[in-house]
Design a protein around this motif. Structure first.
Motif, PDB file in Angstrom:
ATOM      1  N   GLN A  15       0.811  -1.214   0.000  1.00  0.00           N
ATOM      2  CA  GLN A  15       0.000   0.000   0.000  1.00  0.00           C
ATOM      3  C   GLN A  15       0.851   1.275   0.000  1.00  0.00           C
ATOM      4  N   GLU A  16       2.137   1.148   0.286  1.00  0.00           N
ATOM      5  CA  GLU A  16       3.024   2.314   0.251  1.00  0.00           C
ATOM      6  C   GLU A  16       3.814   2.391  -1.059  1.00  0.00           C
ATOM      7  N   ALA A  17       3.493   1.501  -1.983  1.00  0.00           N
ATOM      8  CA  ALA A  17       4.324   1.375  -3.195  1.00  0.00           C
ATOM      9  C   ALA A  17       4.459   2.683  -3.967  1.00  0.00           C
ATOM     10  N   PHE A  18       3.405   3.460  -4.034  1.00  0.00           N
ATOM     11  CA  PHE A  18       3.410   4.613  -4.935  1.00  0.00           C
ATOM     12  C   PHE A  18       3.792   5.926  -4.249  1.00  0.00           C
ATOM     13  N   VAL A  19       4.197   5.833  -2.989  1.00  0.00           N
ATOM     14  CA  VAL A  19       4.643   7.046  -2.298  1.00  0.00           C
ATOM     15  C   VAL A  19       6.066   6.896  -1.775  1.00  0.00           C
ATOM     16  N   GLN A  20       6.700   5.778  -2.078  1.00  0.00           N
ATOM     17  CA  GLN A  20       8.033   5.539  -1.542  1.00  0.00           C
ATOM     18  C   GLN A  20       9.112   5.996  -2.527  1.00  0.00           C
ATOM     19  N   ASN A  21      10.289   6.286  -1.963  1.00  0.00           N
ATOM     20  CA  ASN A  21      11.421   6.615  -2.820  1.00  0.00           C
ATOM     21  C   ASN A  21      12.308   5.380  -2.991  1.00  0.00           C
ATOM     22  N   TYR A  22      13.381   5.563  -3.718  1.00  0.00           N
ATOM     23  CA  TYR A  22      14.260   4.428  -4.040  1.00  0.00           C
ATOM     24  C   TYR A  22      14.896   3.824  -2.785  1.00  0.00           C
ATOM     25  N   ASP A  23      15.354   4.667  -1.891  1.00  0.00           N
ATOM     26  CA  ASP A  23      15.994   4.149  -0.677  1.00  0.00           C
ATOM     27  C   ASP A  23      15.011   3.346   0.169  1.00  0.00           C
ATOM     28  N   GLN A  24      13.765   3.819   0.251  1.00  0.00           N
ATOM     29  CA  GLN A  24      12.755   3.088   1.027  1.00  0.00           C
ATOM     30  C   GLN A  24      12.436   1.746   0.372  1.00  0.00           C
ATOM     31  N   TYR A  25      12.426   1.740  -0.948  1.00  0.00           N
ATOM     32  CA  TYR A  25      12.215   0.494  -1.701  1.00  0.00           C
ATOM     33  C   TYR A  25      13.315  -0.511  -1.393  1.00  0.00           C
ATOM     34  N   LEU A  26      14.563  -0.054  -1.450  1.00  0.00           N
ATOM     35  CA  LEU A  26      15.685  -0.958  -1.162  1.00  0.00           C
ATOM     36  C   LEU A  26      15.631  -1.454   0.279  1.00  0.00           C
ATOM     37  N   ALA A  27      15.230  -0.599   1.194  1.00  0.00           N
ATOM     38  CA  ALA A  27      15.158  -0.992   2.605  1.00  0.00           C
ATOM     39  C   ALA A  27      14.148  -2.117   2.803  1.00  0.00           C
ATOM     40  N   LYS A  28      13.014  -2.031   2.098  1.00  0.00           N
ATOM     41  CA  LYS A  28      12.004  -3.085   2.227  1.00  0.00           C
ATOM     42  C   LYS A  28      12.518  -4.401   1.665  1.00  0.00           C
ATOM     43  N   LEU A  29      13.155  -4.341   0.498  1.00  0.00           N
ATOM     44  CA  LEU A  29      13.713  -5.572  -0.078  1.00  0.00           C
ATOM     45  C   LEU A  29      14.788  -6.150   0.840  1.00  0.00           C
ATOM     46  N   SER A  30      15.582  -5.273   1.433  1.00  0.00           N
ATOM     47  CA  SER A  30      16.682  -5.723   2.298  1.00  0.00           C
ATOM     48  C   SER A  30      16.178  -6.383   3.577  1.00  0.00           C
ATOM     49  N   SER A  31      14.921  -6.124   3.932  1.00  0.00           N
ATOM     50  CA  SER A  31      14.361  -6.745   5.140  1.00  0.00           C
ATOM     51  C   SER A  31      14.048  -8.218   4.923  1.00  0.00           C
ATOM     52  N   GLY A  32      13.913  -8.628   3.674  1.00  0.00           N
ATOM     53  CA  GLY A  32      13.547 -10.014   3.378  1.00  0.00           C
ATOM     54  C   GLY A  32      12.048 -10.248   3.394  1.00  0.00           C
ATOM     55  N   ALA A  33      11.240  -9.190   3.557  1.00  0.00           N
ATOM     56  CA  ALA A  33       9.791  -9.352   3.688  1.00  0.00           C
ATOM     57  C   ALA A  33       9.045  -9.194   2.369  1.00  0.00           C
ATOM     58  N   VAL A  34       9.748  -8.846   1.278  1.00  0.00           N
ATOM     59  CA  VAL A  34       9.088  -8.648  -0.014  1.00  0.00           C
ATOM     60  C   VAL A  34       9.201  -9.924  -0.847  1.00  0.00           C
ATOM     61  N   LEU A  35       8.061 -10.480  -1.237  1.00  0.00           N
ATOM     62  CA  LEU A  35       8.076 -11.759  -1.950  1.00  0.00           C
ATOM     63  C   LEU A  35       8.449 -11.613  -3.420  1.00  0.00           C
ATOM     64  N   GLY A  36       8.041 -10.512  -4.055  1.00  0.00           N
ATOM     65  CA  GLY A  36       8.329 -10.391  -5.482  1.00  0.00           C
ATOM     66  C   GLY A  36       8.124  -8.989  -5.993  1.00  0.00           C
ATOM     67  N   MET A  37       8.645  -8.715  -7.182  1.00  0.00           N
ATOM     68  CA  MET A  37       8.496  -7.415  -7.840  1.00  0.00           C
ATOM     69  C   MET A  37       8.947  -7.555  -9.288  1.00  0.00           C
ATOM     70  N   PHE A  38       8.576  -6.585 -10.120  1.00  0.00           N
ATOM     71  CA  PHE A  38       9.123  -6.471 -11.474  1.00  0.00           C
ATOM     72  C   PHE A  38      10.194  -5.397 -11.432  1.00  0.00           C
ATOM     73  N   ASP A  39      11.391  -5.728 -11.864  1.00  0.00           N
ATOM     74  CA  ASP A  39      12.487  -4.762 -11.793  1.00  0.00           C
ATOM     75  C   ASP A  39      13.643  -5.269 -12.649  1.00  0.00           C
ATOM     76  N   GLN A  40      14.661  -4.430 -12.755  1.00  0.00           N
ATOM     77  CA  GLN A  40      15.910  -4.862 -13.372  1.00  0.00           C
ATOM     78  C   GLN A  40      16.871  -5.247 -12.249  1.00  0.00           C
ATOM     79  N   HIS A  41      17.580  -6.340 -12.422  1.00  0.00           N
ATOM     80  CA  HIS A  41      18.382  -6.896 -11.333  1.00  0.00           C
ATOM     81  C   HIS A  41      19.393  -5.903 -10.777  1.00  0.00           C
ATOM     82  N   TRP A  42      20.063  -5.186 -11.669  1.00  0.00           N
ATOM     83  CA  TRP A  42      21.078  -4.241 -11.205  1.00  0.00           C
ATOM     84  C   TRP A  42      20.481  -3.164 -10.310  1.00  0.00           C
ATOM     85  N   ASN A  43      19.195  -2.879 -10.502  1.00  0.00           N
ATOM     86  CA  ASN A  43      18.577  -1.793  -9.758  1.00  0.00           C
ATOM     87  C   ASN A  43      18.375  -2.138  -8.285  1.00  0.00           C
ATOM     88  N   PHE A  44      18.317  -3.442  -7.954  1.00  0.00           N
ATOM     89  CA  PHE A  44      18.136  -3.798  -6.541  1.00  0.00           C
ATOM     90  C   PHE A  44      19.271  -4.694  -6.036  1.00  0.00           C
TER      91      PHE A  44
END
Length: 569
Positions: free
Chosen positions: A292-321
């Motif tokens: 629900q926060e997907a469209f108000v987050q910045n890049y650093d917040q996105y990386l922080a969520k992925l780094s927590s291990g709690a995100v199951l999936g996303m569409f992205d380019q590998h180098w970007n994360f």
């Protein structure tokens, strides 16, 4: 908009992306002589480093100010690679990283003509006259750079005036490409999900989301953090997480905002096959899968969520994360790192995510009109592209960061841990320079890969037991094997790197369409299912008011120019 690919990669190592991975076999044989040309270019340059004077080879210190168009961390003052560069060439760097909005930042710099010596390439800067032409400078002072880009020289020329303003950071390959690491776009899924499901073959979007839904139901939290089923990034220029998936789902490669059929580009954002994707996301939102926060987050917040291990999936380019994956590896959460899947709508469609390396046009460094000593800078870049320095910048210092066994570069277990440790890298890697600078990709003259991740024996030795279990479960040798082998790239590929020209009708149309997509697509995804069609129809109606023809005409004009200019005669 699309594709800013630090490289899409041929089976993959972009040594990246990358990236992106990437020779332009389809670009008219321009690469056919790559290996020989690069071997010539790898010989020590007679022009030396540009840091000496006269015949005395005296090292003269000089500082280069650099603006990098993305967030980052300053290297430590005692960083051993920057120290080595200064000792041997005299050069030191004063980095400024992006803080805030890139377009706004560049606008301020352009208004004040306030440029450092070097800047990350950007069409906004090129249009403003911020960069100096480089072709004469290279011809006179940089024989190694000239050899490095020899097969790509015509591609690097600005179609508006024929000058070369920037030096692409990825996509100039020497011969073969690595085949173990994929850095391009995909639907990513945690390895733990595939293992939990018994290693299923996941080909379609529906199969993918079925897995996410079931796993989230079984695992509402991960390490105490609420599980996020599907994450979406749409921040500044990193907008492909929201925009680009539909083209791949119908079996097309990454051409940014258009799909190219029979050499003709067509906007896809408002097409029915795009609607199908966003309606699926709307359905998933109804099931609580979308963050629900997907469209108000910045890049650093996105990386922080992925780094927590709690995100199951996303569409992205590998180098970007990749930084988030490095963090997960450092935390020993290997099961929470990701596998890229080349999804399509139906199994009758062949996936086309993996492409052959394409030159990363409109990226890399440009020397600005304010540069205090352009000759010294180009000579330094000429020295850094030589093979001995490329080994230092990629593998590190022999004996400290890698070992050599029977002529083959390898890493010890400790060195592999260091290589993904973000804190260690600030003291021991020159990543701030390396990411944007010209670089060799493929193989060194001694046969070692320019990318440790693509060195076959190092890749296998570095696999974690969990990764070996996953690969064995699927009976494959690397995660790149999930992707179909690509054919030769179309001559003019990719369309995402076409310069629409600042201030043109095409650029204005692209900007307006980006605003509409950022406004309406999240609204459609988060709407109730009964309201989805209304929001989508409103979106299509507003898109119809934009001068799409000017946008498509500019891309098609440039596709034809590339075909005429890049093809072998």
């Amino acid at each position: 908009m699309g594709g800013k690919s630090k490289s899409s990669m041929f089976k993959l190592s972009l040594v990246t992306l990358l990236s992106l991975s990437l020779t332009l076999a389809g670009c008219g044989g321009n690469n056919n002589n790559s290996a020989a040309t690069k071997e010539e270019g790898n010989k020590p340059a007679e022009t030396a480093a540009g840091n000496t004077t006269g015949s005395e080879e005296k090292i003269e210190p000089f500082e280069i100010s650099i603006f990098l168009g993305e967030a980052g961390q300053q290297p430590t003052p005692d960083n051993k690679i920057y120290k080595k560069i200064k000792e041997e060439t005299g050069a030191s760097f004063n980095f400024e990283f992006l803080a805030g909005d890139l377009k706004q930042k560049l606008g301020v710099m352009i208004a004040g003509q306030d440029y450092p010596d070097l800047m990350t390439a950007n069409t906004q800067l090129t249009a403003a006259g911020a960069f100096i032409p480089l072709e004469d400078l290279i011809e006179e002072h940089a024989p190694n750079l000239k050899a490095h880009y020899a097969d790509y020289w015509n591609m690097m020329k600005d179609p508006n005036d024929g000058h070369i303003y920037t030096l692409p950071n990825y996509g100039a390959y020497n011969g073969k490409m690595s085949t173990t690491y994929y850095s391009g776009p995909a639907f990513w899924i945690q390895k733990a999900i595939l293992k939990d499901a018994g290693y299923p073959q996941v080909k379609t979007l529906d199969e993918y989301f079925d897995l996410l839904v079931k796993y989230k139901e079984k695992n509402p939290t991960i390490d105490g953090t609420p599980t996020i089923g599907f994450e979406i990034l749409n921040n500044d220029w990193r907008n492909w997480g929201l925009f680009n998936a539909p083209q791949h789902l119908i079996g097309h490669p990454n051409d940014g905002g258009v799909v190219v059929k029979d050499n003709v580009a067509e906007l896809f954002a408002d097409k029915d096959y795009a609607k199908q994707y966003y309606q699926k996301l709307n359905e998933m939102n109804g099931l609580g899968i979308i963050d629900q926060e997907a469209f108000v987050q910045n890049y650093d917040q996105y990386l922080a969520k992925l780094s927590s291990g709690a995100v199951l999936g996303m569409f992205d380019q590998h180098w970007n994360f990749q930084k988030a994956e490095d963090s997960l590896s450092t935390q020993n959460k290997i099961e929470r790192t990701y596998v890229g899947l080349p999804l399509v709508y139906d199994t009758n469609t062949k996936d086309y995510y993996l492409d052959r390396p394409a030159l990363n046009l409109n990226n890399g460094f440009g020397i600005t009109v304010n540069a205090k000593n352009a000759v010294k800078i180009i000579k330094l870049m000429d020295r850094m592209i030589q093979e001995d320095w490329q080994k230092v910048l990629t593998w590190g210092i022999e004996g400290e960061d890698y070992i050599v066994e029977n002529g083959r570069f390898m890493r010890t277990a400790e060195q592999r841990v260091n290589a993904v440790d973000a804190t260690w890298k600030l003291s021991n890697k020159a990543d701030a320079w390396w990411g944007t600078a010209p670089k060799m990709q493929g193989y060194f003259a001694d046969g070692n890969s320019t990318d440790a991740a693509a060195q076959p024996e190092e890749y296998k030795a570095g696999l974690k037991p969990y990764d070996k279990e996953i690969l064995d479960g699927y009976g494959i040798n690397s995660y790149a094997d999930f992707f179909s082998e690509p054919g030769p790239n179309p001559v003019a590929y990719p369309a995402w790197s076409i310069d629409l020209v600042e201030g043109s009708d095409a650029k204005i149309a692209e900007t307006k369409m980006g605003e509409l997509k950022t406004k309406f697509l999240p609204k459609a995804i988060l709407a109730s299912s009964s309201d989805f069609d209304k929001v989508w129809n409103d979106f299509v109606k507003e898109m119809g008011k934009v001068n799409v023809k000017a946008y498509e005409d500019r891309i098609n004009e440039q596709l034809k120019w590339r075909f005429d200019t890049w093809s072998v005669k």
